[in-house]
Design an enzyme around this catalytic site. Structure first.
Site, short mmCIF file in Angstrom:
data_model
loop_
_atom_site.label_atom_id
_atom_site.label_comp_id
_atom_site.label_asym_id
_atom_site.label_seq_id
_atom_site.Cartn_x
_atom_site.Cartn_y
_atom_site.Cartn_z
N THR A 15 -4.88 -4.52 -7.02
CA THR A 15 -3.88 -3.89 -6.15
C THR A 15 -4.01 -2.38 -6.17
OG1 THR A 15 -2.36 -5.70 -6.39
CG2 THR A 15 -1.38 -3.59 -5.84
N SER A 62 -8.69 -9.55 -10.06
CA SER A 62 -8.99 -9.95 -11.44
C SER A 62 -8.79 -11.44 -11.68
CB SER A 62 -8.17 -9.12 -12.43
OG SER A 62 -6.79 -9.42 -12.32
N THR A 95 -3.97 -6.52 -11.91
CA THR A 95 -3.02 -6.75 -13.01
C THR A 95 -2.97 -8.21 -13.47
OG1 THR A 95 -1.19 -7.07 -11.46
CG2 THR A 95 -1.52 -4.84 -12.33
N ASP A 96 -3.44 -9.14 -12.62
CA ASP A 96 -3.27 -10.57 -12.96
C ASP A 96 -3.84 -10.92 -14.33
OD1 ASP A 96 -2.34 -10.68 -10.38
OD2 ASP A 96 -3.63 -12.33 -9.74
N1 DGL Z 1 -4.93 -10.43 -7.39
C1 DGL Z 1 -4.51 -9.42 -8.18
C2 DGL Z 1 -5.52 -8.90 -9.18
O1 DGL Z 1 -6.46 -8.26 -8.80
C3 DGL Z 1 -3.85 -8.30 -7.49
C4 DGL Z 1 -2.63 -8.06 -8.24
C5 DGL Z 1 -2.60 -6.73 -8.89
O2 DGL Z 1 -3.61 -6.06 -9.12
O3 DGL Z 1 -1.48 -6.36 -9.18
O4 DGL Z 1 -5.35 -9.07 -10.36
#
Ligand code: DGL
Length: 330
Positions: A15, A62, A95-96
């Site tokens: 994100t 991620s 963040t995932d």
């Molecule tokens: N799908 C998520 C990731 O890349 C996006 C969420 C995020 O980064 O907050 O982990």
């Protein structure tokens, strides 16, 4: 004159590299589209005592990260940290699964130089995005001498977390990151303030090195619920060398799942009894007679990170006592 720290910022997607159609899109947006150079233009880094260098290592969410991605990040960061002219590394990350990558680095980097993993819950294009401040704070933390020897850190929402403890605990809020014993410190006006140190062994005090690790053994997670069938456990255990059983409560195991898990052990799978609660300690020989069944108890680690630790532990030993010690030491 203040000496400037040389910091490398690595982009991997997420994100923090996302973009929405409108500033009101805090949740609906495209992930992993901005390059790390573009993200860096959103922060006033001229006000930090740093020389920045950016590099794009990956560009993906991620949730897609496999063990090979972990190894690739670990090897690249190891190479950078070994260079005399680099003082610290920041990794912009989705963040995932930030907690898995950060914990992997915490356990496998052989350096005291600061490494900070950072993400954001809103893309830089959104109103009240947390991306610029989180990135700014992460760079400030990586550049500060008080971060040396702290292991890998996760910076978000003004807080500095140790990679060992932090978990993503909310799907959309800015306050998404939680450490069960609290953060190590805070970042205010671009200056870290620490109030404690990580107690468990990390970086130089572990036997694992990202620079030399070849591959990681298959370790899977089984999430317990009342209607979980033995066939599901058997199917997951069939491909694994290790199994984290995220049991209910304090690592309870339903009566009809005890034999399937014991059979997995008989086939050479290492079973770790953990908890799906996301908090608290699973005590060896507590809810189940672990030693009699040749199972391990996770101590306080959450299943996602127990998987990282068991993978690393299995690269060194298959001895049950040694493996149990690992869960109590890291
Ligand atoms: N799908 C998520 C990731 O890349 C996006 C969420 C995020 O980064 O907050 O982990």
């Amino acid at each position: 004159m203040i000496e400037k720290a040389n910091i490398v910022v690595i982009g991997t997607g997420g994100t923090i590299a996302g973009q929405g159609k409108a500033a009101s899109n805090t949740s609906a947006y495209m992930c992993s589209v901005l390059g790390i150079d573009d993200i860096l233009t959103t922060i006033p880094h001229a006000s930090l005592p740093v020389n920045l260098r950016a590099e794009q290592l990956l560009q993906t969410g991620s949730e897609n990260f496999t063990n090979e991605h972990l190894l690739a990040i670990g090897k690249r960061v190891s190479t950078l940290l070994a260079q005399d002219d680099i003082d610290g590394v920041v990794i912009a990350h989705g963040t995932d699964t930030i907690e898995e990558t950060a914990y992997f680095l915490h356990l496998t980097l052989k350096s005291r130089k600061p490494v900070v993993v950072v993400g954001s819950m809103r893309p830089p294009s959104a109103m009240s995005s947390d991306a610029p401040l989180n990135l700014y704070d992460a760079i400030a933390v990586a550049a500060h001498p008080s971060s040396i020897g702290m292991g890998t850190l996760v910076v978000a929402n003004d807080e500095i977390h140790t990679a060992r403890d932090v978990v993503k605990s909310n799907s959309f809020k800015i306050e998404a990151f939680r450490s069960p014993y609290g953060p190590l410190g805070y970042v205010i006006d671009g200056r870290p303030r620490y109030y404690r140190h990580p107690a468990r062994a990390h970086t130089l005090a572990t036997p694992w090195s990202a620079g030399t690790l070849g591959s990681l053994p298959a370790v899977d997670i089984v999430y317990a619920y009342g209607a979980l069938e033995p066939a599901t456990v058997n199917a997951i255990a069939a491909r694994a060398q290790g199994l984290i059983f995220a049991g209910t409560g304090n690592g309870s195991v339903a009566a009809h799942l005890i034999e399937p898990l014991r059979n997995a052990v008989r086939r050479g799978v290492h079973v770790v009894r953990a908890s799906r609660t996301g908090n608290g300690i699973v005590v060896q020989n507590g809810a189940q007679p672990d030693e009699a069944y040749s199972w391990l108890a996770v101590d306080d680690q959450v299943p996602s990170k127990a998987r990282i630790l068991l993978m690393l532990a299995l690269t060194q030993s298959r001895d049950l006592q040694v493996l149990q010690t690992v869960f109590e030491r890291y």
